[in-house]
Design an enzyme around this catalytic site. Structure first.
Site, PDB file in Angstrom:
ATOM      1  CG  ASP A 285       3.240   8.198 -22.671  1.00 41.74           C
ATOM      2  OD1 ASP A 285       2.772   7.157 -22.187  1.00 41.74           O
ATOM      3  OD2 ASP A 285       4.012   8.955 -22.043  1.00 41.74           O
ATOM      4  CG  HIS A 325      -3.773   9.137 -19.236  1.00 41.05           C
ATOM      5  ND1 HIS A 325      -3.204   8.063 -19.888  1.00 41.05           N
ATOM      6  CD2 HIS A 325      -2.727   9.872 -18.772  1.00 41.05           C
ATOM      7  CE1 HIS A 325      -1.893   8.127 -19.814  1.00 41.05           C
ATOM      8  NE2 HIS A 325      -1.565   9.223 -19.143  1.00 41.05           N
ATOM      9  CD  GLU A 418      -0.432   5.173 -11.803  1.00 35.34           C
ATOM     10  OE1 GLU A 418       0.787   5.186 -11.580  1.00 35.34           O
ATOM     11  OE2 GLU A 418      -1.265   5.673 -11.028  1.00 35.34           O
ATOM     12  CE  LYS A 526      11.087 -10.350 -26.784  1.00 32.38           C
ATOM     13  NZ  LYS A 526      12.408 -10.045 -26.197  1.00 32.38           N
ATOM     14  CD  GLU A 617       6.727   4.415 -15.417  1.00 30.62           C
ATOM     15  OE1 GLU A 617       6.334   3.673 -16.350  1.00 30.62           O
ATOM     16  OE2 GLU A 617       6.186   5.508 -15.145  1.00 30.62           O
ATOM     17  CG  ASN A 618      12.111   5.859 -12.525  1.00 27.83           C
ATOM     18  OD1 ASN A 618      11.921   5.236 -13.568  1.00 27.83           O
ATOM     19  ND2 ASN A 618      12.516   7.119 -12.507  1.00 27.83           N
ATOM     20  CB  ALA A 619       7.527   7.080  -8.109  1.00 28.48           C
TER      21      ALA A 619
END
Length: 680
Positions: A285, A325, A418, A526, A617-619
């Protein structure tokens, strides 16, 4: 030769000279005349109409009398009752259809559209059986299978239960004779793809003769079955062996609030571990609140430059997230990264630059989308601030773009990065599975809403709902979200459409400028990535209340994701979907009316239907082997007719990742499966 018995008795007082109704007295039919068939279909309707007209002419006086005495009112009541019965039958039919579609999607992996009809079901079943179905409905066998012939069967002689039993018995016999032919019981019983045969057992190698090992004439020829299965195996192998790149997300606190790399040696050790797992790259990030944290248009990239040089040493690819954010406001650990300080200072004098709930409480997670084109940030609009930040990054790290080290840029578009409203703020007391609140009560949003209402000719619609409950309300407790609530009224539809269009408009505004900022790098980078949330609670209700407050107009009678993906398609965006994890028991999901699988299926297939690429993506950060398998099944779905699969997967790891942690072995297995190095 049979003789017609015309003897009449006390219980059969029939006059032999009278014309008999052959249907009422079948034993009095005249053998010299052929039996006339009853009229059916349109002929029956016409015959009934002519008979009714004749009766009407013969009894005109009686009918008129009955009509005048109130027969018309009775007929009207009967018609109304029949309408109600028709509605009930239609609801029952739709409920059955809905359960059938859900079963095909969940257990058969059929890629049915979100609003599928019977044509979609028939087409999916035909494709599953190896047929080709064009968009206009033309259905045919593919050329390489044209020589395969199924046993013909008369329409008037359907498969009997005994024939089906013979088929099942013969299949078992065949399986015993040829152990390589086996049935996977976990797959849908309607799918021929559940039968798998080894390459060495194909008819072409001579192990099978032309004679069918299945003796029943009612069954499909064995060669046909084996060849169909063999072609299916190749398709399954393609999906199973496809290479899905895996990126590991680096911890949030790797760069401090002053823009400096915190622990270079620790980062180097962690990168070494990740490299040993054969990950393709890392994701990081880039926080707006750090890089432009103290003064507008003063960007500090030094810490990120040092970090990227370390990553380059390990020859890892890089996914960079433009994080506009706040971090730490909602259970993000001990690290707190706010919006830039100069933005917060502006917010003290003009708090409407932040999202606002019905009680006037402000959310500081991200900027209000209604100021995207308002010059309230020291002479700049919201989208100009985002554009300047992205352009600065592009200029600072031009060498990494040229080298091809940066594989993708992810654009943060809302709360938690998101594309969603900040409708579930934990600092306001929200807890799962509350429906959240609408975030549109600032002056800029209210001005936009009132303007839209006046354009429709209903100025009194220019305000937010007053009966939508609180953050932790349940749908049935509110007048707006309850069954047949105001959400489906004319006002509700107007408001929800405006609310969701504000979300879509924000995405379009930012993505258009992102394309401009990275225009020269399009041939190198990409993909541009955008993240879609997984709001799966209240999904089993009619209103889908939690999705509505988050900005997705997706009740049970409307597809709210396709309009979003239609916009993203214009900018060739790759959608990243947060795959829900099993954090709660099935009972808790039932109480929350949650359906993680149903939501995932709708979102993923809606994106694929629009031709978009999808990443995952895993939560949750730690999961067992079963959790790994769920993620793999979602990323590389079995038997997908178009061989669709995720284009990448970002693994959000525990912080920090150390060798010997509980997730290390499963992560190694997960990466190998994603890369196609291990088979099922």
């Amino acid at each position: 030769m049979h003789t017609l018995n015309t003897t009449t008795g006390p219980q059969d007082p029939i006059d032999p000279n009278r014309n008999l109704d052959p249907d009422q007295y079948p034993h009095h039919r005249n053998p010299n005349h052929p039996q006339s068939r009853r009229p059916r279909g349109f002929a029956a309707t016409a015959a009934a109409a002519s008979m009714g007209q004749a009766d009407s002419d013969a009894n005109n006086g009686n009918i008129a009398g009955e009509t005048s005495s109130g027969g018309g009112g009775k007929g009207k009541r009967e018609r109304e009752k029949e309408k109600e019965r028709t509605k009930l039958r239609e609801r029952h039919r739709r409920a059955i259809t809905s359960r059938m579609l859900a079963g095909l999607r969940q257990y058969g992996n059929f890629p049915l559209p979100a609003r599928a009809d019977m044509n979609d079901v028939i087409a999916a079943l035909a494709r599953e059986a190896g047929w080709s179905v064009d968009a206009d409905g033309t259905t045919y066998r593919q050329s390489h299978q044209s020589n395969l012939v199924f046993p013909s069967r008369s329409i008037e002689s359907p498969l009997s239960s005994s024939t089906l039993k013979n088929c099942a018995k013969a299949a078992l016999d065949c399986q015993q004779q040829h152990p390589s032919l086996r049935i996977d019981e976990n797959l849908s019983p309607v799918s021929l793809d559940s039968v798998v045969i080894a390459e060495s057992d194909h008819p072409g190698n001579g192990r099978y003769t032309g004679a069918s090992p299945i003796p029943s004439v009612g069954c499909v020829d064995a060669n046909q079955l084996i060849q169909d299965v063999h072609s299916t195996e190749r398709r399954n192998d393609f999906t199973e062996n496809c290479y899905v790149p895996v990126y590991a997300m680096l911890p949030v606190g790797v760069i401090d609030n002053f823009g400096q790399l915190v622990d270079p040696q620790g980062v180097r050790q962690e990168l070494s571990y990740l490299k040993s797992l054969n990950v393709d790259g890392v994701a990081i990030d880039c926080w707006w609140g750090i890089v432009e944290g103290w003064n507008p248009q003063k960007y500090v990239w030094s810490g990120y430059r040092e970090l990227f040089n370390l990553i380059r040493d390990f020859k890892l690819k890089l996914q960079v997230v433009m994080a506009f954010h706040e971090c730490g406001g909602n259970a993000s650990g001990n690290v707190m990264i706010s919006l830039p300080q100069w933005v917060l200072e502006i917010g003290k004098d003009n708090p409407d630059i932040f999202f606002t709930d019905r009680e006037g409480r402000r959310s500081f997670e991200c900027l209000n989308w209604s100021i995207d084109k308002e010059r309230v940030l020291h002479g700049r609009t919201g989208i100009e601030v985002y554009f300047d930040f992205m352009r600065s990054f592009r200029s600072e790290f031009d060498d990494l773009f040229v080298e091809g080290m940066i594989a993708a840029i992810e654009i943060g578009l809302g709360a938690s990065g998101e594309l969603k409203y900040p409708s579930f703020p934990e600092r306001m007391g929200w807890i799962y599975p509350g429906i959240g609140e609408f975030q549109c009560y600032d002056k800029y949003s209210q001005t936009s809403l009132l303007k839209e209402a006046k354009s429709k000719g209903f100025a009194f619609w220019g305000k937010g709902p007053e009966n939508a409950g609180q953050y932790n309300s349940q749908p049935h407790e509110t007048g707006f979200f309850q069954e047949r609530g105001e959400y489906d009224s004319y006002y509700g539809r107007f408001f929800l459409n405006w609310y969701s269009q504000l979300l879509i408009g924000h995405a379009e505004n930012v993505l258009s400028l992102a394309n401009l900022a990275f225009e020269e790098a399009k041939l190198i980078v990409k993909s541009t990535i955008m993240q879609i949330p997984a709001i799966y609670w209240s999904y089993k209700t009619a209103s889908h209340a939690a999705e509505l407050t988050a900005g997705y107009y997706n009740p049970s009678n409307r597809d709210g994701y396709s309009p979003v993906f239609e916009t993203l398609k214009k900018y060739s965006v790759t959608v990243k979907f947060v795959c829900p994890g099993r954090q709660m028991s099935s009972n808790q999901h039932e109480e929350a009316l949650a359906d993680p699988e149903g939501l995932s299926w709708q979102v993923v297939n809606a994106a694929w239907d629009k031709g978009l690429l999808i990443g995952g993506e895993n939560a949750i950060t730690c999961f067992d082997r079963e959790g790994c398998m769920r993620l793999i099944e979602m990323a590389k779905p079995r038997n997908h007719p178009d061989n669709n699969h995720f284009s990448f997967f970002t693994y959000r790891q525990p912080s920090p990742l150390v060798q010997g942690s509980t997730c290390f072995a499963d992560l190694d297995y997960f990466i190998k499966r994603m890369h196609g190095d291990l088979q099922r």
